[in-house]
Scaffold this motif. Structure first.
Motif, mmCIF file in Angstrom:
data_model
loop_
_atom_site.group_PDB
_atom_site.id
_atom_site.type_symbol
_atom_site.label_atom_id
_atom_site.label_comp_id
_atom_site.label_asym_id
_atom_site.label_seq_id
_atom_site.Cartn_x
_atom_site.Cartn_y
_atom_site.Cartn_z
ATOM 1 N N THR A 108 26.497 41.642 38.593
ATOM 2 C CA THR A 108 26.845 42.028 39.975
ATOM 3 C C THR A 108 28.302 41.752 40.309
ATOM 4 O O THR A 108 28.788 42.200 41.358
ATOM 5 N N LEU A 109 29.018 41.026 39.470
ATOM 6 C CA LEU A 109 30.412 40.702 39.755
ATOM 7 C C LEU A 109 31.287 41.953 39.658
ATOM 8 O O LEU A 109 31.260 42.665 38.652
ATOM 9 N N THR A 110 32.048 42.190 40.702
ATOM 10 C CA THR A 110 32.961 43.338 40.726
ATOM 11 C C THR A 110 34.396 42.939 41.028
ATOM 12 O O THR A 110 35.308 43.726 40.794
ATOM 13 N N THR A 111 34.606 41.745 41.560
ATOM 14 C CA THR A 111 35.947 41.315 41.967
ATOM 15 C C THR A 111 36.276 39.991 41.309
ATOM 16 O O THR A 111 35.473 39.048 41.342
ATOM 17 N N PHE A 112 37.478 39.917 40.742
ATOM 18 C CA PHE A 112 37.955 38.693 40.102
ATOM 19 C C PHE A 112 39.311 38.355 40.712
ATOM 20 O O PHE A 112 40.258 39.145 40.614
ATOM 21 N N ALA A 113 39.363 37.217 41.372
ATOM 22 C CA ALA A 113 40.570 36.855 42.123
ATOM 23 C C ALA A 113 40.825 35.364 41.991
ATOM 24 O O ALA A 113 39.980 34.596 41.533
#
Length: 429
Positions: free
Chosen positions: A279-284
């Motif tokens: 489900t991870l879509t954003t890496f910041a």
């Protein structure tokens, strides 16, 4: 560090430890057999580890002065290269130009714990360089060799959990450089539930992460550090996290400073997290801005305009831009690291870290960098070749847009700087 050498006979302490270290060094360079070479390397490593700082520096300067390239051999190689600049003469010239001390360092590495000794050796040199610049050639030799021995091909990524060995966990507490770990309970909260920690390990230093990253799994891009550091009982973990926040990256080995591990580390962690949490879509990141206040106090604050959002000055600092928006190189080492890895400067967050350290280094501001897999290569190339900083529209507007914001810089109370809103009863500049 003192090496344990159980198979060597005990001898009386040498009255001339510097002379003994020099004698062993020359003997190690002259040794041919593997057994004798390892024995001499072990004795030399033990002798060097027992030197006090003053004697160790004298030994280092002796290496720089006496174990450089063979001048006669190098001169002859240069002449042959000038006469016929072919591949064979180029290779001979390269061999002749190498300082003899580099071969000595390679042989020291064959001793038990030799790699550990060399890493600690460079850490000491880095501490002494400012006062003794003559040590620079030796530090450069060590950096050259360590960069070869600690390249990505030798490193393994491992998750660090509460079940990891206690000695390893103690190193996390000792070397957390961004947000202090207040004991074992705090550490456990950073390793369980919706938190992850990963480290790069090298076979020569199996119990020490060279660098480690702390990650929070959330449902949004975090704008303040306190919720990420909360105890597990006070936070709600998302069932299906959409966002991974890298909120701390720390090095455990000062002797490996300047060797780039973090870029490989982040990219590998992204791949591992995506496999574990589809489900991870954003890496910041939620990153500190360690040099902002120093820059402001050195003159950066003079770039402020009437009505400026203080984040504008921060954006100028992070991008290296001139007051008129002309692009430049980032002044901040953390910014240079993430931008060099292909990340985008996404958002500047006021009041993100109101701890004493956060106020002292960045007046409470932190920054989000976003890693988008499809943009990493292009962002990296533009930054490396042209200094172009990938930035969001919000950050671009801070630099180029109208000066309009309810935020103002406040005058310092005592010697501290901080931000405040005009509704607070504080004087404004």
């Amino acid at each position: 560090m003192r090496l344990n050498v159980p198979f060597l006979p005990r001898k009386a302490a040498h009255r001339d430890p510097l002379g003994e270290a020099q004698r062993l060094s020359l003997g190690l360079l002259e040794s041919c057999g593997e057994t004798q070479g390892t024995l001499t390397a072990t004795r030399l490593a033990a002798a060097l580890a027992s030197l006090d700082d003053e004697t160790a520096q004298a030994y280092d300067l002796w290496l720089v002065d006496q174990l450089g390239p063979d001048a006669a051999m190098l001169g002859a190689s240069i002449e042959r290269w000038l006469e016929r600049p072919d591949a064979a003469h180029a290779a001979q010239l390269t061999r002749s130009a190498e300082p003899r001390r580099q071969e000595l360092l390679r042989r020291v590495n064959t001793a038990p714990c030799g790699t550990r000794h060399l890493v600690d050796w460079r850490a000491r040199l880095l501490r002494q360089l400012a006062q003794c610049p003559a040590l620079a050639p030796l530090e450069a030799d060590l950096r050259h060799l360590l960069a070869s021995w600690f390249n990505r091909g030798f490193l393994t990524l491992r998750p660090i959990t509460w079940d990891s060995p206690a000695r390893l966990l103690e190193r996390l507490i000792a070397h957390e450089a961004v947000h202090n770990i207040a004991g074992w309970s705090d550490l456990r909260g950073r390793l369980e539930g919706d938190r992850r920690c990963y480290g790069f390990f090298h076979p020569a230093l199996p119990d020490t992460p060279l660098i480690f990253v702390e990650v929070a799994l959330t449902d949004h891009v975090s704008e303040a550090i306190a919720p990420l550091l909360d105890h597990p009982s006070s936070r709600t973990a998302p069932d299906r996290p959409s966002t991974a926040i890298f909120y701390s990256i720390s090095n455990c080995e000062p002797g490996l400073r300047g060797l780039q591990f973090g870029n490989f580390l982040i990219k590998q962690i992204v791949a591992d997290l995506k496999a574990e949490f589809p489900t991870l879509t954003t890496f910041a990141t939620l990153s500190p801005i360690p040099g902002l206040v120093r820059w402001l106090d050195a003159g950066g604050r003079s770039l402020s305009r009437e009505g400026d959002d203080p984040r504008r000055l921060c954006a100028l600092y992070l991008t290296g831009s001139a007051p008129d928006g002309t692009p430049g190189r980032p002044r901040d080492p953390v910014a240079a690291f993430h931008l060099g890895n292909g990340a985008e400067l996404w958002r500047i967050n006021p009041h993100a870290d109101v701890s004493p350290k956060g106020i002292a280094q960045s007046e409470g501001m932190m920054v989000n960098y976003v890693y988008r897999e499809q943009d990493l290569v292009a962002n990296h190339e533009r930054f490396a070749q042209h200094g172009h900083v990938a930035r969001s529209r919000e950050v671009a507007a801070l630099i180029d847009g109208p000066a309009a914001s309810p935020w103002r810089w406040t005058l310092p109370w005592g010697h501290a700087h901080r931000l405040s809103h005009p509704q607070e009863k504080q004087p404004c500049q």
